[in-house]
Design a protein around this motif. Structure first.
Motif, PDB file in Angstrom:
ATOM      1  N   HIS A  86     112.459  26.059  38.062  1.00 13.82           N
ATOM      2  CA  HIS A  86     111.525  25.318  38.898  1.00 13.82           C
ATOM      3  C   HIS A  86     110.364  26.169  39.396  1.00 13.82           C
ATOM      4  O   HIS A  86     109.404  25.637  39.966  1.00 13.82           O
ATOM      5  CB  HIS A  86     112.268  24.713  40.109  1.00 13.82           C
ATOM      6  N   GLU A  87     110.420  27.463  39.159  1.00 15.17           N
ATOM      7  CA  GLU A  87     109.349  28.370  39.598  1.00 15.17           C
ATOM      8  C   GLU A  87     108.324  28.472  38.468  1.00 15.17           C
ATOM      9  O   GLU A  87     108.226  29.470  37.758  1.00 15.17           O
ATOM     10  CB  GLU A  87     109.957  29.723  39.977  1.00 15.17           C
ATOM     11  N   ARG A  88     107.567  27.405  38.334  1.00 14.97           N
ATOM     12  CA  ARG A  88     106.821  27.167  37.097  1.00 14.97           C
ATOM     13  C   ARG A  88     105.743  28.207  36.821  1.00 14.97           C
ATOM     14  O   ARG A  88     105.529  28.588  35.668  1.00 14.97           O
ATOM     15  CB  ARG A  88     106.246  25.744  37.108  1.00 14.97           C
ATOM     16  N   GLU A  89     105.051  28.668  37.832  1.00 16.36           N
ATOM     17  CA  GLU A  89     103.992  29.648  37.593  1.00 16.36           C
ATOM     18  C   GLU A  89     104.568  30.932  36.993  1.00 16.36           C
ATOM     19  O   GLU A  89     104.040  31.468  36.009  1.00 16.36           O
ATOM     20  CB  GLU A  89     103.249  29.941  38.900  1.00 16.36           C
ATOM     21  N   ASP A  90     105.658  31.421  37.580  1.00 16.60           N
ATOM     22  CA  ASP A  90     106.268  32.649  37.079  1.00 16.60           C
ATOM     23  C   ASP A  90     106.929  32.436  35.719  1.00 16.60           C
ATOM     24  O   ASP A  90     106.886  33.327  34.858  1.00 16.60           O
ATOM     25  CB  ASP A  90     107.296  33.175  38.083  1.00 16.60           C
ATOM     26  N   VAL A  91     107.546  31.286  35.515  1.00 18.24           N
ATOM     27  CA  VAL A  91     108.160  31.003  34.223  1.00 18.24           C
ATOM     28  C   VAL A  91     107.110  30.987  33.122  1.00 18.24           C
ATOM     29  O   VAL A  91     107.296  31.561  32.035  1.00 18.24           O
ATOM     30  CB  VAL A  91     108.935  29.666  34.254  1.00 18.24           C
ATOM     31  N   GLN A 125     116.580  17.007  39.157  1.00 21.22           N
ATOM     32  CA  GLN A 125     115.503  17.979  39.294  1.00 21.22           C
ATOM     33  C   GLN A 125     115.563  19.028  38.173  1.00 21.22           C
ATOM     34  O   GLN A 125     114.543  19.379  37.577  1.00 21.22           O
ATOM     35  CB  GLN A 125     115.572  18.673  40.650  1.00 21.22           C
ATOM     36  N   SER A 126     116.768  19.523  37.882  1.00 20.25           N
ATOM     37  CA  SER A 126     116.907  20.555  36.860  1.00 20.25           C
ATOM     38  C   SER A 126     116.567  20.013  35.477  1.00 20.25           C
ATOM     39  O   SER A 126     115.972  20.714  34.655  1.00 20.25           O
ATOM     40  CB  SER A 126     118.331  21.122  36.865  1.00 20.25           C
ATOM     41  N   LYS A 127     116.927  18.765  35.219  1.00 20.31           N
ATOM     42  CA  LYS A 127     116.598  18.167  33.925  1.00 20.31           C
ATOM     43  C   LYS A 127     115.081  18.055  33.755  1.00 20.31           C
ATOM     44  O   LYS A 127     114.523  18.391  32.700  1.00 20.31           O
ATOM     45  CB  LYS A 127     117.251  16.795  33.788  1.00 20.31           C
ATOM     46  N   ALA A 128     114.405  17.606  34.807  1.00 20.74           N
ATOM     47  CA  ALA A 128     112.944  17.508  34.753  1.00 20.74           C
ATOM     48  C   ALA A 128     112.313  18.881  34.583  1.00 20.74           C
ATOM     49  O   ALA A 128     111.357  19.051  33.805  1.00 20.74           O
ATOM     50  CB  ALA A 128     112.419  16.835  36.018  1.00 20.74           C
ATOM     51  N   ASP A 129     112.842  19.879  35.295  1.00 22.08           N
ATOM     52  CA  ASP A 129     112.297  21.229  35.192  1.00 22.08           C
ATOM     53  C   ASP A 129     112.475  21.783  33.782  1.00 22.08           C
ATOM     54  O   ASP A 129     111.560  22.392  33.222  1.00 22.08           O
ATOM     55  CB  ASP A 129     112.967  22.162  36.203  1.00 22.08           C
ATOM     56  N   TYR A 130     113.643  21.536  33.196  1.00 23.74           N
ATOM     57  CA  TYR A 130     113.877  22.112  31.867  1.00 23.74           C
ATOM     58  C   TYR A 130     113.139  21.349  30.768  1.00 23.74           C
ATOM     59  O   TYR A 130     112.838  21.920  29.711  1.00 23.74           O
ATOM     60  CB  TYR A 130     115.369  22.281  31.558  1.00 23.74           C
ATOM     61  N   GLN A 131     112.846  20.097  31.002  1.00 24.75           N
ATOM     62  CA  GLN A 131     111.963  19.392  30.063  1.00 24.75           C
ATOM     63  C   GLN A 131     110.588  20.057  30.041  1.00 24.75           C
ATOM     64  O   GLN A 131     109.974  20.221  28.977  1.00 24.75           O
ATOM     65  CB  GLN A 131     111.861  17.914  30.454  1.00 24.75           C
TER      66      GLN A 131
END
Length: 280
Positions: A86-91, A125-131
């Protein structure tokens, strides 16, 4: 099969020393720990680790990361990031760096679950993040890896498969980790590997053991799990590797031994010898 060492487990060595020792001992690769960490007077696995690359300024370190392995004969099996999905910028930064280095895989972990969260909340939330992770990984030609890990929604093969089912296995995969499964999520290894199918992309080996920690006034015995050597833990490495490979897995086996019984150099050498012995 190829064998790598995860540098979280080599805290006393600089990256150059890691490469030198691993190449001399006959390892095939190195798996770099990438995270900002707390300083420490004495290096440890999780703080002051000399073999870690910082997330801050990562882009400025890419040339150094290339150069330190150049000519050594070692490959980089993966980058092991600590930025949660969920830490999209760093990912996204880590995915771009992985692609720039020409490394195929990057660990993108699930967040730890808080006591006040419900399964549906965390799952959605995790499913949306991993998509989202899958899309960015695909855009850059990288495979994002979820490590089976206790205290997350992906502690077992079956739980993580439910989360990523339908995502492209060319860009999303699973790290099967025998040591973490001692803490939570243990399933028969053969069935877990069969279940994951094309999502089984990477394997970590470490070991752990449940030990008595005390007795309450009513006679109840308390236990806690602790990391131990590959030879001493609850998982039989020989059986584990036989079941992992029975389904055709022939990728990286990355060691992350967090025991301290042996000095680091001896520990690394013994781990490689034992892994090969168990596969023979």
């Amino acid at each position: 099969m190829k064998f790598a060492m995860f540098t979280a487990a080599t805290p006393d060595w600089t990256p150059a020393e890691v490469v030198s020792h691993l190449a001399e001992q006959g390892w095939d690769g190195v798996e770099w720990r990438v995270t900002d960490q707390k300083p420490a007077e004495t290096p440890s696995f999780w703080a002051g680790n000399k073999a870690s690359w910082p997330l801050t300024g990562l882009e400025e370190n890419l040339d150094a990361m290339r150069e330190v392995v150049a000519g050594s004969g070692l490959e980089v099996s993966a980058l092991a990031g600590y930025a949660k999905c969920h830490e999209r910028e760093d990912v996204e930064r880590l995915i771009k760096a992985t692609a720039a280095l020409g490394v195929a895989k990057l660990r993108v972990p699930l967040p730890p679950v808080a006591d006040d969260q419900t399964y549906p909340q965390v799952f959605d939330q995790s499913k949306a993040d991993y998509q989202w992770v899958a899309k960015v990984a695909a855009d850059h030609g990288v495979k994002a890896l979820i490590e089976l890990h206790h205290k997350t929604i992906g502690a077992s093969a079956s739980s993580v498969l439910r989360l990523i089912d339908g995502l492209d296995p060319d860009h999303v995969g699973v790290i099967h980790d025998m040591g973490n499964l001692v803490y939570e999520g243990q399933e028969r290894t053969l069935w877990a590997a069969q279940m994951l199918g094309p999502y089984l992309a990477h394997v970590h080996v470490k070991n752990a053991l449940w030990q008595e920690t005390g007795t309450r006034d009513d006679g109840t015995v308390d236990h806690a799990a602790a990391m131990v050597t590959l030879r001493k833990g609850q998982v039989d490495l020989r059986t584990y590797l036989a079941e992992i490979t029975a389904t055709g897995y022939d990728g990286w086996i990355t060691c992350e031994d967090f025991s301290t019984d042996l000095p680091l150099e001896q520990r690394c050498a013994d781990n490689l010898a034992y892994i090969k012995e168990c596969l023979a």
